[in-house]
Design a protein around this motif. Structure first.
Motif, short mmCIF file in Angstrom:
data_model
loop_
_atom_site.label_atom_id
_atom_site.label_comp_id
_atom_site.label_asym_id
_atom_site.label_seq_id
_atom_site.Cartn_x
_atom_site.Cartn_y
_atom_site.Cartn_z
N TYR A 130 15.15 0.79 9.92
CA TYR A 130 14.87 0.55 8.43
C TYR A 130 16.36 1.11 7.89
N PHE A 132 3.62 -4.50 3.91
CA PHE A 132 3.08 -4.79 5.25
C PHE A 132 2.65 -6.31 5.60
N ASN A 145 5.10 6.58 -1.96
CA ASN A 145 5.61 5.55 -2.42
C ASN A 145 4.72 4.09 -2.31
N ASN A 150 2.52 -4.26 10.14
CA ASN A 150 3.58 -3.77 10.34
C ASN A 150 4.59 -3.53 8.90
N MET A 151 5.23 -2.37 8.70
CA MET A 151 6.07 -2.29 7.43
C MET A 151 7.21 -3.09 7.79
N ARG A 198 0.95 -1.30 -0.09
CA ARG A 198 -0.07 -0.12 0.03
C ARG A 198 0.88 1.27 -0.01
N PRO A 199 0.43 2.30 -0.37
CA PRO A 199 1.05 3.64 -0.30
C PRO A 199 1.49 4.12 1.02
N MET A 200 2.99 4.64 0.89
CA MET A 200 3.50 5.07 2.21
C MET A 200 4.39 6.16 1.69
N PHE A 201 4.31 7.20 2.26
CA PHE A 201 5.33 8.42 1.71
C PHE A 201 5.16 8.62 0.22
N PRO A 231 13.27 9.63 5.33
CA PRO A 231 12.29 10.15 4.40
C PRO A 231 12.39 11.94 4.42
N ALA A 280 5.02 0.37 -0.19
CA ALA A 280 5.62 -0.43 1.06
C ALA A 280 4.77 -1.62 1.31
N GLY A 332 9.84 -1.18 1.60
CA GLY A 332 9.27 -0.25 1.04
C GLY A 332 10.10 0.68 -0.02
#
Length: 134
Positions: free
Chosen positions: A90, A45, A41, A49-50, A36-39, A81, A43, A53
């Motif tokens: 990360y 999950f 971009n 929990n991510m 799914r979208p994150m920042f 980020p 990612a 990404g």
């Protein structure tokens, strides 16, 4: 005294379609994994929990301890980020690994397995607007 000027937020890098396709190819297709979208971009999950990404054309994974040391020694770096504000736990894969499907997949799977052992993250409450009108 006048207030300090606001700092401009840097633009979030965006992945191109080829990078998105590569990302999807290295994330396992399993029922408990979501992309799914994150920042701005994409990612991956598991249990909320991510574990991996994209950040622009870069690929990051959730690792700790010896795995982080191994990635850093190979040329990986912090996932930031916002410049100077690294996300703990990360690490960006070294550039050469980000283009090697087998190596990227191996790191994504390592991140997945360790993240899968974490307690599930409860879902956030929905952001449905509530009306006070009768």
């Amino acid at each position: 005294m006048s207030p300090a000027p606001k700092r401009a937020m840097p633009a979030m890098p965006k992945p191109d379609e080829e990078t998105k396709a590569f990302f999807r190819s290295v994330v396992p297709e399993e029922p408990d994994i979501q992309i799914r979208p994150m920042f701005g971009n994409l990612a991956g999950f598991v249990n909320g929990n991510m574990f991996t990404g994209l950040f622009g054309s870069g690929l990051f994974v959730r690792v700790s301890g010896d795995e982080e040391t191994e990635l850093r020694a190979a040329g990986g770096g912090p996932f930031e980020p916002m410049p100077g504000r690294a996300m703990t736990g990360y690490t960006m894969l070294p550039e050469a690994m980000q283009r090697d499907q087998a190596e990227a997949r191996a790191w994504v799977e390592r991140a997945l397995e360790s993240t899968r052992r974490m307690p599930p993250k409860p879902p956030k409450p929905s952001k449905k607007a509530t009306s006070t009108r009768s």
